[in-house]
Scaffold this motif. Structure first.
Motif, mmCIF file in Angstrom:
data_model
loop_
_atom_site.group_PDB
_atom_site.id
_atom_site.type_symbol
_atom_site.label_atom_id
_atom_site.label_comp_id
_atom_site.label_asym_id
_atom_site.label_seq_id
_atom_site.Cartn_x
_atom_site.Cartn_y
_atom_site.Cartn_z
ATOM 1 N N SER A 13 55.854 56.854 -40.967
ATOM 2 C CA SER A 13 56.183 57.456 -39.413
ATOM 3 C C SER A 13 55.798 58.589 -38.189
ATOM 4 N N SER A 14 54.586 59.135 -39.557
ATOM 5 C CA SER A 14 54.063 59.912 -38.737
ATOM 6 C C SER A 14 52.628 59.235 -37.760
ATOM 7 N N LEU A 15 52.660 57.765 -38.249
ATOM 8 C CA LEU A 15 51.467 57.592 -37.034
ATOM 9 C C LEU A 15 51.879 56.639 -35.903
ATOM 10 N N PRO A 16 51.226 56.983 -34.888
ATOM 11 C CA PRO A 16 51.727 56.182 -33.260
ATOM 12 C C PRO A 16 51.810 54.539 -33.211
ATOM 13 N N SER A 17 53.094 54.153 -32.384
ATOM 14 C CA SER A 17 53.212 53.443 -32.766
ATOM 15 C C SER A 17 52.365 53.143 -31.501
ATOM 16 N N ALA A 18 51.437 51.635 -31.708
ATOM 17 C CA ALA A 18 50.241 51.006 -31.126
ATOM 18 C C ALA A 18 50.778 50.037 -30.316
ATOM 19 N N ALA A 19 50.963 50.332 -28.582
ATOM 20 C CA ALA A 19 51.346 48.762 -28.530
ATOM 21 C C ALA A 19 49.744 47.739 -28.086
ATOM 22 N N TRP A 20 50.350 47.080 -27.742
ATOM 23 C CA TRP A 20 49.424 45.916 -27.251
ATOM 24 C C TRP A 20 49.468 45.468 -25.907
ATOM 25 N N ASP A 21 50.502 45.354 -25.567
ATOM 26 C CA ASP A 21 50.493 44.998 -23.882
ATOM 27 C C ASP A 21 49.470 45.127 -23.617
ATOM 28 N N THR A 23 49.437 46.380 -20.282
ATOM 29 C CA THR A 23 49.819 47.264 -19.529
ATOM 30 C C THR A 23 49.274 48.415 -19.928
ATOM 31 N N SER A 24 49.202 49.062 -21.071
ATOM 32 C CA SER A 24 49.255 49.571 -22.194
ATOM 33 C C SER A 24 47.431 49.785 -22.257
ATOM 34 N N PHE A 25 47.150 48.679 -22.139
ATOM 35 C CA PHE A 25 45.428 47.760 -22.295
ATOM 36 C C PHE A 25 44.561 48.936 -20.860
ATOM 37 N N LEU A 26 45.551 48.483 -19.591
ATOM 38 C CA LEU A 26 45.028 48.856 -18.410
ATOM 39 C C LEU A 26 45.521 50.476 -18.470
ATOM 40 N N ASN A 28 45.446 52.579 -20.351
ATOM 41 C CA ASN A 28 44.113 53.198 -21.776
ATOM 42 C C ASN A 28 42.702 52.619 -20.815
ATOM 43 N N ALA A 29 42.488 51.669 -20.605
ATOM 44 C CA ALA A 29 41.029 51.362 -19.468
ATOM 45 C C ALA A 29 41.101 52.472 -18.553
ATOM 46 N N LYS A 30 41.754 52.400 -17.569
ATOM 47 C CA LYS A 30 41.563 53.366 -16.384
ATOM 48 C C LYS A 30 41.465 54.891 -17.086
ATOM 49 N N SER A 31 42.142 55.326 -17.958
ATOM 50 C CA SER A 31 41.772 56.667 -18.521
ATOM 51 C C SER A 31 40.652 57.014 -19.078
ATOM 52 N N GLN A 32 40.617 56.286 -20.049
ATOM 53 C CA GLN A 32 38.820 55.957 -19.853
ATOM 54 C C GLN A 32 37.955 56.160 -19.080
ATOM 55 N N ILE A 33 37.310 54.617 -18.614
ATOM 56 C CA ILE A 33 36.726 54.863 -17.071
ATOM 57 C C ILE A 33 36.931 56.278 -16.700
ATOM 58 N N GLN A 34 37.819 56.827 -15.830
ATOM 59 C CA GLN A 34 38.143 58.583 -15.453
ATOM 60 C C GLN A 34 37.093 59.244 -16.422
ATOM 61 N N LEU A 35 37.822 58.791 -17.272
ATOM 62 C CA LEU A 35 37.102 60.544 -18.445
ATOM 63 C C LEU A 35 35.051 60.342 -18.203
#
Length: 130
Positions: A13-21, A23-26, A28-35
């Motif tokens: 129950s404490s594990l985060p839910s992984a979204a494999w769509d 929108t979530s991929f893009l 996450n990619a946007k925030s990683q590229i910004q970092l």
């Protein structure tokens, strides 16, 4: 229930839910590229700051004959200013500057800037009003 089963239920129950769509991929990619981009900009800012400081010391220590062959004062000042700004601001600085550009482009697209400029220009041609 056993202790092992209770621990497994709590762990699941404490594990985060992984979204494999897509929108979530893009997102996450946007925030990683910004970092990564922000860190790269900060690194380049630090390099510019050190390079500008090195040229400043070199110019101050040079004899007058060789001073003309070195970097100009304007270039040294810009290296230090822009390097310091990027070194501390990184992505947030570039994003803020880009937001100002977006507002200008939006105003140009809506005709706001052009209408105001034409009004000011026509007032200039007609001379001062009496």
């Amino acid at each position: 229930m056993t202790k092992i089963h209770e621990a497994a239920v709590l762990t699941q129950s404490s594990l985060p839910s992984a979204a494999w769509d897509l929108t979530s991929f893009l997102q996450n990619a946007k925030s990683q590229i910004q970092l990564w981009g922000g860190l790269l900009l900060m690194l380049l800012g630090a390099v510019g700051l050190v390079w500008g400081g090195m040229h400043l010391i070199k110019k101050l220590m040079a004899n007058p004959q060789s001073a003309a062959q070195q970097q100009g004062w304007g270039t040294i000042a810009l290296l230090i200013l822009v390097g310091g700004a990027l070194g501390t601001g990184g992505w947030s600085l570039i994003s803020t500057v880009g937001s100002g550009g977006q507002k200008t482009i939006t105003d140009l697209g809506g005709g706001t800037v052009i209408v105001q400029t034409v009004d000011q220009f026509s007032g200039f041609l007609n001379g001062p009003s009496k």
